[in-house]
Write a protein that holds these residues in place. Structure first.
Motif, PDB file in Angstrom:
ATOM      1  N   GLU B 500       0.839  -1.179   0.000  1.00  0.00           N
ATOM      2  CA  GLU B 500       0.000   0.000   0.000  1.00  0.00           C
ATOM      3  C   GLU B 500       0.883   1.241   0.000  1.00  0.00           C
ATOM      4  N   ALA B 513      -3.176   2.597   7.184  1.00  0.00           N
ATOM      5  CA  ALA B 513      -2.429   1.694   6.291  1.00  0.00           C
ATOM      6  C   ALA B 513      -1.562   0.736   7.108  1.00  0.00           C
ATOM      7  N   VAL B 526       4.220  -1.172   3.423  1.00  0.00           N
ATOM      8  CA  VAL B 526       3.602   0.141   3.295  1.00  0.00           C
ATOM      9  C   VAL B 526       4.683   1.067   2.755  1.00  0.00           C
TER      10      VAL B 526
END
Lengths: 192, 597
Positions: B500, B513, B526
């Protein structure tokens, strides 16, 4: 040999000031050596520039302790931190404005620079104190601090560069659009 | 004809390489070496290939290829980079080069900005390659040209080892106005020469052992290996320490014979014998290991000389850290009876400490804070890496539990997780570090079915070393536009369970996230994407309004250098604020607002 030590906190503009002194010396026909702080300590840490100008061979870029003719300090505590570099009857030019480290804010300590200025006043015979913040406000930019302090040092006569040479060096080393405000800073210091 | 220029040592080395006719320059940024390659790029007339390679190993191999084709090549790195490049280096020492190859490995006594105080002179000894060690910026300019000539003459790579004070010292230096360009001959096929095999390696090893004493002899009359002064006592030194020694000797009543060694390997044995003749004892001043000291002890043993050799081994000189005029003076006080200068000033009051910190507005602060908030109360270990983001270890963030070497965040996290599977293991890696040596670690984690959360801190530059481009930035060192290598696409291709990308300066999105990633298993990532403040424009600055209740949460949670306490009130230092808005998002009473105007 003329030894100048510039000290402050990362980001205050010590490097350009040291270059101006060194280049003026070189153009006057002297040997020059400088040393700068580069790298991790630039991020809010203590920075020191050494500038050495001489008609003889210079052995090292670093000024030995007790051999600096002038200390130009961008911050009061940094002047005191470097005081062992100053020769006995040397000159100190210091900015009054304290830069508070994050560690001081976190621990709630009350560092404001006044204790440092007291120490300097008590122990340094040739001391010039400059309210850099006031001069910057008058010239309309915080970027003129280094030139204001250089002018303060030039005015004492200990720097080996006079005010006229300093003005010429500014015209040569600083982009043209910044000439006016820097020259204004020089005059502000010279005329008190 | 020569012209005087004001140059930094690294600029002198870069210009010297150009004036030696260098055709190809490759390196990886690292303090104190970075400006060398940048100087070549800046003064490039277009005929020199200059590249930031992804890491030092790649740089050395690219350069080796260039040298195989007859080019004069330069490779630049810091000392720990030489560890990364050591695999090709050890073999290349056997194979040799055509053209010429100089490898600059800049050492960092102190260390001022490095993980280790390793001494490249040992590396030279280990891989049996000649090494040059300049004592001043002006000497470095001349010496780098000599290094190319030696390399060409002996068809071998040579090492060049300046230290921080040489790299970052500036001076007035005489440089050539004209120089000759080197035209590479091109690659000539020859399997016996260019393909390394056990049999050829045996032959090459014999050749090297025969050659090195010859180079040592030649070094005995090398122009920068000098013996000066006289007396019964000697000083053996090199590099920046030579300046400290001379600083103390000049203008004092001390007398000594001084041997300055510019080529510590192969050691100039004949010249050393000249130096030792007639001496009773010798003091060695070195950075960082007792390399010269051991050579002199060896020579005394070999030739049965009755000269006492002092230095680090017998404890006369400090065993670690940078030398200085003062540290040398202290030793010379007892060795030569030179009186050191004493401070003329009384002991100062207690000084504020200024550890380096993340800049005001740095997106890394927001990233670390988001992770910290997302896993509050859970058992988690945070593995960090090399770059500005190592500073995430400082209070109040306290978000770096381990840091070892480039790329190790990803792999250390894996080892930690294997032993303690109930822990959330985060690894933090910067964009340039990801390309340099992070990718293999991620592949390792996926292949071995580990369970880590990779946090990529993508600030679109190599920040700590002064903002060099890298494969993700879309520009090269030559200023050409390149296709951007996408970190997200790489991670997806490796097969992570989730990837992400989020803006860390949007705090609630960033925390969300990380929480989503923490709930999954396997290798997930992330990517925190937000540019370094040095490569982007400042936003509207913030100020603290009367709504402030003085809880100081902004200070105690973030440690931003722009937030200070002035006369008991929390205020934002206008000249430092970058307008990142993180403090406004953290303030529980909404007292931090954008400044008007």
């Amino acid at each position: 040999m003329n030894n100048t030590l510039l000290c402050g906190v990362g980001g205050q503009g010590t490097v350009l000031a040291s270059r101006i002194i060194a280049l003026s010396g070189m153009e006057a026909g002297f040997n020059v050596r400088t040393a700068e702080t580069i790298g991790m300590s630039q991020r809010g840490g203590c920075v020191v520039s050494h500038v050495r100008v001489s008609d003889k061979n210079i052995n090292s870029s670093l000024i030995p302790k007790g051999k600096a003719d002038v200390i130009i300090a961008f911050e009061p505590a940094e002047a005191v931190r470097c005081i062992d570099y100053l020769k006995k009857d040397g000159t100190v030019v210091v900015n009054t404005k304290a830069v508070r480290p994050v560690t001081a804010s976190l621990s709630g300590s009350s560092y404001d620079g006044s204790e440092m200025l007291e120490y300097l006043k008590k122990n340094v015979k040739n001391l010039t104190v400059i309210d850099g913040e006031e001069i910057c406000a008058r010239c309309g930019s915080s970027k003129v601090l280094n030139i204001a302090l250089l002018a303060g040092a030039a005015k004492t006569g200990a720097l080996g560069i006079d005010i006229e040479s300093l003005k010429n060096a500014i015209k040569k080393r600083v982009p043209e659009k910044f000439h006016e405000m820097n020259l204004k800073a020089v005059d502000a210091v010279v005329n008190g | 004809m020569k012209v005087k220029k004001f140059l930094m040592g690294n600029e002198a080395i870069g210009l010297g390489a150009i004036h030696a006719g260098v055709n190809l320059v490759a390196g990886y940024p690292g303090t104190p070496s970075t400006e060398i390659l940048e100087t070549v790029a800046k003064n490039n007339d277009g005929s020199i290939h200059v590249e930031w390679s992804v890491n030092e190993k790649a740089a050395l191999e690219v350069a080796a290829g260039g040298a195989y084709a007859g080019a004069r090549v330069l490779v630049t790195m810091k000392q720990v980079g030489l560890n990364v490049a050591s695999d090709p280096l050890m073999s290349l020492a056997y194979v040799g080069v055509k053209g010429a190859m100089v490898i600059v490995s800049a050492d960092d006594p102190g260390p001022i900005s490095s993980q280790t105080e390793q001494d490249t002179r040992h590396f030279a000894h280990f891989c049996k390659l000649p090494v040059f060690d300049p004592s001043s910026p002006e000497e470095a300019y001349e010496m780098i040209k000599d290094a190319f000539d030696f390399s060409e003459k002996y068809q071998t790579p040579v090492l060049f080892r300046p230290t921080t004070r040489i790299c970052h010292g500036c001076g007035d230096i005489l440089v050539d106005e004209k120089y000759e360009k080197h035209i590479p001959e091109g690659f000539v096929k020859d399997t016996m020469r260019w393909v390394i095999f056990p049999r050829t390696s045996f032959l090459n090893h014999q050749m090297i052992e025969k050659r090195n004493p010859q180079i040592g002899d030649e070094f005995s009359s090398y122009r920068f290996n000098t013996i000066t002064g006289s007396g019964k006592k000697g000083i053996c030194t090199h590099g920046a320490s030579y300046g400290y020694v001379m600083e103390n000797l000049e203008g004092s009543n001390g007398e000594a014979k001084v041997f300055k060694v510019a080529t510590p390997f192969p050691f100039p044995e004949k010249q050393a014998l000249d130096f030792l003749r007639g001496l009773d004892e010798v003091m060695c001043f070195e950075e960082l290991d007792p390399v010269l000291e051991r050579e002199l002890i060896y020579i005394c043993g070999k030739y049965g000389l009755n000269v006492k050799i002092h230095g680090k081994i017998d404890g006369c000189v400090q065993s670690a850290g940078e030398n200085s005029a003062e540290s040398v003076a202290k030793v010379l006080e007892s060795f030569l009876g030179i009186k050191p200068t004493e401070s003329a000033f009384p002991k100062p009051p207690e000084l504020p400490v200024r550890p380096p910190v993340l800049c005001a507005g740095c997106p890394h602060r927001a990233s670390f804070y988001a992770v910290k908030q997302a896993v509050k109360g859970r058992k988690a270990v945070f593995s960090g890496d090399i770059g500005c983001y190592t500073l995430g270890n400082a209070m109040p963030l306290d978000m770096v539990d381990t840091c070892l070497c480039m790329g190790a965040d990803v792999t250390i996290a894996q080892g930690l997780h294997i032993i303690e599977p109930d822990t959330l293991n985060f690894s933090f890696i910067g964009d340039s570090t990801f390309f340099a040596s992070g990718i293999t670690g991620v592949v390792n984690a996926v292949y071995n079915q580990n369970d880590i959360i990779l946090i990529v801190l993508d600030n679109s530059t190599t920040a700590m070393t002064g903002h060099q481009p890298h494969p993700g930035t879309g520009v090269t060192m030559m200023g050409e536009v390149a296709q951007k290598v996408s970190i997200e696409a790489i991670l997806k291709a490796i097969g992570l369970t989730s990837v992400e990308t989020v803006d860390p300066l949007d705090l609630s999105a960033a925390v969300g996230a990380v929480q989503r990633a923490a709930e999954k298993s396997g290798v997930r990532a992330v990517i925190f994407k937000s540019p370094c403040i040095a490569v982007t424009k400042s936003e509207k600055k913030y100020e603290i309004t009367d709504k402030c209740v003085g809880c100081k949460k902004c200070i105690s949670q973030l440690g931003c250098p722009a937030i200070v306490i002035d006369e008991g009130r929390v205020t934002v230092e206008k000249s430092l604020c970058f307008g990142c808005s993180l403090c406004a998002q953290v303030c529980p009473v909404g007292a931090i607002e954008k400044r008007e105007g």
